[in-house]
Design an enzyme around this catalytic site. Structure first.
Site, PDB file in Angstrom:
ATOM      1  N   LYS A  26       0.828  -1.205   0.000  1.00  9.00           N
ATOM      2  CA  LYS A  26       0.000   0.000   0.000  1.00  9.00           C
ATOM      3  C   LYS A  26       0.863   1.255   0.000  1.00  9.00           C
ATOM      4  O   LYS A  26       0.650   2.181  -0.807  1.00  9.00           O
ATOM      5  CB  LYS A  26      -0.916  -0.023   1.226  1.00  9.00           C
ATOM      6  N   ARG A  96      -3.909   2.987   8.349  1.00 16.13           N
ATOM      7  CA  ARG A  96      -4.128   1.678   7.730  1.00 16.13           C
ATOM      8  C   ARG A  96      -2.864   0.837   7.824  1.00 16.13           C
ATOM      9  O   ARG A  96      -1.742   1.365   7.790  1.00 16.13           O
ATOM     10  CB  ARG A  96      -4.496   1.820   6.244  1.00 16.13           C
ATOM     11  N   GLY A 105      -6.609 -10.646   6.465  1.00 13.75           N
ATOM     12  CA  GLY A 105      -6.668 -10.967   7.891  1.00 13.75           C
ATOM     13  C   GLY A 105      -6.033  -9.916   8.771  1.00 13.75           C
ATOM     14  O   GLY A 105      -5.919 -10.100   9.976  1.00 13.75           O
ATOM     15  N   MET A 107      -5.349  -5.801  10.288  1.00 18.14           N
ATOM     16  CA  MET A 107      -6.163  -4.837  11.008  1.00 18.14           C
ATOM     17  C   MET A 107      -7.066  -4.045  10.068  1.00 18.14           C
ATOM     18  O   MET A 107      -6.702  -3.760   8.931  1.00 18.14           O
ATOM     19  CB  MET A 107      -5.237  -3.863  11.747  1.00 18.14           C
ATOM     20  N   ARG A 352      -3.528  -1.430  -6.247  1.00 16.02           N
ATOM     21  CA  ARG A 352      -2.720  -2.644  -6.110  1.00 16.02           C
ATOM     22  C   ARG A 352      -3.131  -3.586  -7.228  1.00 16.02           C
ATOM     23  O   ARG A 352      -4.212  -3.438  -7.814  1.00 16.02           O
ATOM     24  CB  ARG A 352      -2.948  -3.310  -4.754  1.00 16.02           C
ATOM     25  N   HIS A 468     -15.714  -7.783   2.060  1.00 16.51           N
ATOM     26  CA  HIS A 468     -14.695  -8.689   2.603  1.00 16.51           C
ATOM     27  C   HIS A 468     -14.936 -10.115   2.127  1.00 16.51           C
ATOM     28  O   HIS A 468     -14.032 -10.802   1.663  1.00 16.51           O
ATOM     29  CB  HIS A 468     -14.739  -8.630   4.139  1.00 16.51           C
ATOM     30  N   ARG A 574      -0.396 -47.309  -7.739  1.00 20.76           N
ATOM     31  CA  ARG A 574      -0.318 -48.024  -6.465  1.00 20.76           C
ATOM     32  C   ARG A 574      -1.189 -49.271  -6.545  1.00 20.76           C
ATOM     33  O   ARG A 574      -2.411 -49.187  -6.416  1.00 20.76           O
ATOM     34  CB  ARG A 574      -0.775 -47.096  -5.334  1.00 20.76           C
ATOM     35  N   SER A 777      12.510 -43.230  -8.044  1.00 19.17           N
ATOM     36  CA  SER A 777      11.384 -42.328  -7.836  1.00 19.17           C
ATOM     37  C   SER A 777      11.292 -42.047  -6.347  1.00 19.17           C
ATOM     38  O   SER A 777      11.167 -42.983  -5.548  1.00 19.17           O
ATOM     39  CB  SER A 777      10.084 -42.960  -8.337  1.00 19.17           C
ATOM     40  N   GLY A 779       9.627 -41.317  -3.152  1.00 23.40           N
ATOM     41  CA  GLY A 779       8.304 -41.348  -2.520  1.00 23.40           C
ATOM     42  C   GLY A 779       8.324 -40.440  -1.314  1.00 23.40           C
ATOM     43  O   GLY A 779       8.583 -40.877  -0.193  1.00 23.40           O
ATOM     44  N   THR A 780       8.060 -39.159  -1.560  1.00 16.34           N
ATOM     45  CA  THR A 780       8.297 -38.163  -0.502  1.00 16.34           C
ATOM     46  C   THR A 780       7.258 -38.212   0.617  1.00 16.34           C
ATOM     47  O   THR A 780       7.496 -37.639   1.685  1.00 16.34           O
ATOM     48  CB  THR A 780       8.368 -36.742  -1.098  1.00 16.34           C
ATOM     49  N   ASN A 781       6.115 -38.867   0.386  1.00 19.24           N
ATOM     50  CA  ASN A 781       5.177 -39.023   1.509  1.00 19.24           C
ATOM     51  C   ASN A 781       5.823 -39.854   2.617  1.00 19.24           C
ATOM     52  O   ASN A 781       5.900 -39.444   3.782  1.00 19.24           O
ATOM     53  CB  ASN A 781       3.891 -39.710   1.035  1.00 19.24           C
ATOM     54  N   CYS A 844       7.224 -38.862  -6.730  1.00 20.89           N
ATOM     55  CA  CYS A 844       5.839 -39.315  -6.915  1.00 20.89           C
ATOM     56  C   CYS A 844       4.978 -39.158  -5.675  1.00 20.89           C
ATOM     57  O   CYS A 844       3.865 -39.671  -5.625  1.00 20.89           O
ATOM     58  CB  CYS A 844       5.808 -40.763  -7.395  1.00 20.89           C
ATOM     59  N   TYR A 864      11.262 -35.700 -13.743  1.00 23.42           N
ATOM     60  CA  TYR A 864       9.809 -35.543 -13.776  1.00 23.42           C
ATOM     61  C   TYR A 864       9.264 -35.447 -12.358  1.00 23.42           C
ATOM     62  O   TYR A 864       9.918 -35.818 -11.381  1.00 23.42           O
ATOM     63  CB  TYR A 864       9.138 -36.706 -14.516  1.00 23.42           C
TER      64      TYR A 864
END
Length: 885
Positions: A26, A96, A105, A107, A352, A468, A574, A777, A779-781, A844, A864
């Site tokens: 702003k 402001r 969110g 003020m 803005r 809002h 899977r 590959s 498996g990041t989970n 993956c 990938y």
């Protein structure tokens, strides 16, 4: 001496647009507009560095800040010819907040600061309008008490409504000067009653109270929730903007409004906005009064009768239109502008880059390329990949029956059905339980942010297209209908009444944010059609990205959807997910519960033909694109019989008694199944399982190669490997069987055998494991689970505490932890390719559809990413942005 305060206005400024990290968005734009010689009320910005210093020094300001603020007040006084706190010609200001990115969110605004029991009389005398002066004073008392002093807003609204009712008045504009005098007195008394001390009369105390409130608001709960949702660092801080007041509430030649240089919902190149005559800005934004249309064409399209600004104030409107053109040309982007008209003079209070829906973002970006305003590369960087989610989900079926209750304003497009809830906390709780909810409010406020995020849609009875609710919903991609004035919402009783009908809490309603309809019950949906601007932008993305994008899919429906969204193969199928159907799970349970190989092979024999058919369908849909099939990796507890009915069914198939089965189930029970007998460990113990799956994969690939007349190259992936020896044993098993099947078929077929890197040890031993792998590959989970030692299924109970305490910046299961888990990925890539240069490597886990994780994969040389079907376009665009950056 540090410079903490930057001045702007009167055709010049000490800052400019590029300084938004210091001045906030702003403040930087107010400075830039001043430099463009636009009509900006003079003021000053206290920098974000003050906010940082304030929190770094135990909530204490820099010692020289007060002196710099005082000097800047003097500059405003000189510019406007009024004096702060003066008893005859008082300067009034607004205060402001302004972080570097827009944050609903934060003020709320405080207007008319500097009014007290004495200066209000001076304002009345100077303006010649006592009604205006006391209207401004009561507004200030109400705003300041709410925003700065913490007195609930509704207490003042109640006093106002009671006063209007007692005096037979409906609209605020019908109240006279004496009414506002009485209400100003009542408001002060209410504040003193609530706080135990009088409303502040000293103007400097008022100013510093407001400044304190802005900086204090940076760490309040609703602001922190918003930052967590949008991954905004707490260290950025907010700026404070103090600006001389201009008044839209001095009479019928005054107005206030909010406008966009293009339609933020559709992207249409047409002015879009609202205004109110004889009002202040908060009346528009907060939805206190339902506004009027900005343009004649929008008024006519809505069938409204009240004149638009273009019709009622044509000269001022034309001046405003020229400002729109100048600002959009200057910023080369759609602008969101706040303005005030004081006695037919136009003032610009803010500009803005406007928040927009995903369809609008696409349309604006592509059309600006067509108009030679921006380049294709800039257009790709303009569209938030995460916002594409808005384009990829169903909308209401136009042929479906609709029980329309009423129609409000189409504030944010899309459609949703859900249970009616009346408060944000309940919306969040029900959402966590998997329920779809519609958050219903008279009007929303920043305190509702968490509930709006949890809800499927938002419905309000008050407020306009720039309220809002509308702005936040569009930013979040939530459908929203606002200003549905025919609804009577009884918050205490939990009911909505409309046209003689009552909708109770938890009943189902449907909203259509595209046309403003509110419907009783659930309405059928249809899949979105993607074309035009979407395909054009995706084409540009595909031309610049280096990462390939695959999908995680094991059903024909998911695979087909992913192809429509541009997936370049399957990165993770899977196979255990293929076995949950009722007619299959019984055979899987027979296999697991069998005590010997003979029993297991009997069950596997039944599974082979259906498994082969699964792969035929996937290979056919993918038409020669790579398909990575992960061999069986079930935590066994997911497949064990649970109910007596399950045990009876399995006993019948196996021809054994219940006692045997229950004993066997007890033997197979694991205390920590996610780290138990699963993945490659299952293949080592029961090689016949992986033999069956290998046969199904290879035979399906041979079949489809013949049918399609083009090669299918299956990629067989061994899960949960932690040592080279595990993969060596299982690779031999797979390859021996595959070669035998291929040789007997007489058809040439290439295939690959690789592994999933999902254990820290596998990443550290990647150099050794690569000797046996054609591809990796990540498996990041599971890699995230095993690195953190956290179960993703149980972490929801405490992860929020960690986020609130800033232990984690974000949920590591949503966005890849690049410092910890990411370092293991980097080690795995480096060591794997050192052993085998050119080793194909992908990711993956669900991180494959997270834009920041995609960028990480690009930077670190992966080939990938693979993600769920509906996130494929997100990954395509994110990969393009990573390449451009």
């Amino acid at each position: 001496m540090n410079k903490w305060v930057y001045n702007f206005g009167d055709g010049s400024a000490e800052g400019e647009a590029s300084m938004k990290n210091l001045l906030g968005g702003k403040g930087a734009n107010l400075a830039e507009m001043s430099n463009l010689e636009l009509p900006v009320p003079p003021g000053f910005t206290i920098t974000t560095e003050v906010c940082t210093a304030f929190y770094d020094n135990n909530n204490t300001y820099p010692s020289d800040l007060a002196q710099q603020v005082s000097a800047s007040i003097s500059i405003i006084e000189k510019t406007v010819g009024a004096k702060f706190g003066d008893e005859e010609n008082p300067l009034l200001v607004s205060v402001r907040s302004g972080a570097r990115v827009s944050m609903p969110g934060m003020m709320d605004t405080v207007l008319n600061l500097g009014l007290n029991d004495i200066t209000v009389k001076a304002l009345a005398k100077k303006s010649g309008d006592e009604r205006f002066a006391y209207d401004s004073y009561r507004r200030f008392i109400q705003m300041y008490s709410d925003v700065v002093l913490g007195v609930e807003h509704y207490l003042f609204e109640e006093l106002l409504e009671i006063h209007k009712e007692e005096n037979g008045v409906v609209l605020d504009t019908e109240l006279e000067a004496e009414d506002w005098k009485a209400l100003s007195k009542a408001f002060k008394e209410k504040t003193e009653e609530e706080l135990g001390h009088p409303f502040p009369q000293d103007v400097n105390e008022q100013l510093w109270g407001a400044i304190d409130a802005v900086f204090g608001s940076w760490m309040i709960e609703r602001a922190m929730v918003y930052r967590r949702l949008h991954n905004i660092p707490h260290t950025w801080g907010t700026a404070v903007n103090v600006q001389s007041m201009v008044f839209g509430n001095m009479g019928d030649d005054c107005a206030t409004g909010v406008a966009f240089t293009r339609d933020p919902s559709t992207g249409e190149n047409a002015y879009y906005g609202e205004y109110l005559i004889n009002a202040q800005g908060e009346d528009v934004v907060a939805g206190i009064r339902t506004p009027q249309y900005l343009t004649k064409s929008s008024r006519e399209a809505a069938g409204a009768n009240i004149p638009s600004m273009e019709e009622s104030m044509p000269e001022v409107y034309n001046e405003l239109a020229s400002v729109f053109q100048k600002l959009e040309a200057h910023y080369r982007d759609m602008q969101d502008i706040e303005f005030t008209v004081q006695q037919r003079k136009l003032w610009i209070l803010q500009t803005r880059s406007g928040k927009r829906t995903a369809p609008a973002a696409l349309k604006i970006a592509v059309e600006m390329v067509h108009d030679n305003i921006i380049t294709k590369e800039e257009a790709l960087l303009r569209v938030d990949p995460g916002a594409l989610d808005q384009l990829l989900h169903p909308t209401l079926d136009p042929e479906a029956n609709r029980d329309v209750l009423t129609k409000g304003l189409p504030a944010s497009p899309g459609a949703a059905s859900g249970m009616v809830v009346f408060n944000a906390d309940e919306a969040e709780e029900l959402s966590k339980d998997g329920k779809s909810v519609i958050l219903v409010r008279i009007e929303t406020s920043p305190e509702d942010i968490h509930g709006m995020h949890a809800a499927c849609g938002i419905l309000t009875s008050r407020g306009g297209m720039t309220s809002h609710a509308a702005v936040v919903a569009r930013g979040m991609g939530r459908p929203c209908v606002s200003g549905a004035g025919a609804l009577y919402i009884d918050m205490s009783q939990g009911t909505i009444t409309v046209a003689g009908r009552t909708i109770n809490k938890h009943e189902i309603v449907t909203i259509d944010g595209g046309n403003g309809e509110v419907m009783s019950g659930e309405v059928a949906t249809i899949k979105p059609e993607l074309g035009g601007h979407f395909n054009e932008l995706m084409g540009w993305a595909d031309n610049v990205r280096l990462l390939n994008v695959r999908t995680n899919a094991e059903t024909p429906l998911d695979a087909s959807a992913a192809r429509e969204f541009g997936a370049e193969g399957i990165g993770l199928s899977r196979t255990e997910h293929m076995f949950f159907d009722a007619d299959r799970i019984i055979n899987v349970r027979q296999m697991i519960m069998s005590e010997d190989e003979t029993g297991r092979r009997a069950a596997l024999e039944k599974l082979l033909p259906v498994q082969r058919e699964d792969f035929i369908e996937l290979f056919t849909i993918m038409k020669g694109l790579p398909v990575t099939v992960r061999l069986l990796d079930p935590p066994l507890h997911e497949f064990l019989p649970h109910t007596d009915e399950d045990f009876v069914d399995v006993a019948k198939v196996m021809n054994v008694d219940m006692a045997f089965l229950k004993r066997r189930a007890e033997e197979l029970h694991e205390f920590n199944p996610m780290l138990g007998h699963r993945g490659c460990r299952l293949g080592i113990s029961y090689p016949e399982i992986y033999e069956m799956q290998t046969r199904a994969i290879i035979e399906a690939a041979l079949e489809v190669s013949k049918t399609l007349g083009e090669a299918v190259v299956p990629e067989i992936m061994v899960p949960l490997v932690g040592t080279r020896k595990e993969l060596e044993i299982l690779r031999k098993l797979i390859c021996d069987l595959a070669e035998d099947i291929i040789e007997k078929s007489g058809i040439k077929l290439d295939y690959m055998v690789g592994t999933m890197i999902e254990l820290p040890r596998a990443a550290l031993q990647a150099g050794e494991i690569a000797n046996e792998a054609d591809f990796f590959s990540f498996g990041t989970n599971d890699l995230t689970q095993t690195t953190y030692g956290i179960s993703r299924d149980d972490s929801a109970y405490f992860l929020n505490d960690y986020l609130k305490a800033d232990i984690y910046d974000q949920d590591p299961f949503v966005s890849l932890d690049q410092d910890g888990v990411g370092e293991l990925v980097i080690i795995g890539v480096e060591r794997g390719r050192k052993t085998k240069p050119g080793l194909k490597i992908g990711i993956c886990g669900e991180h494959g559809g997270d834009p920041s994780s995609v960028e990480f994969c690009h930077i670190n040389g992966l080939d990938y990413v693979s993600c769920s079907p509906y996130r494929v376009p997100i990954a395509r665009l994110a990969a393009a942005q990573a390449a451009l950056r």
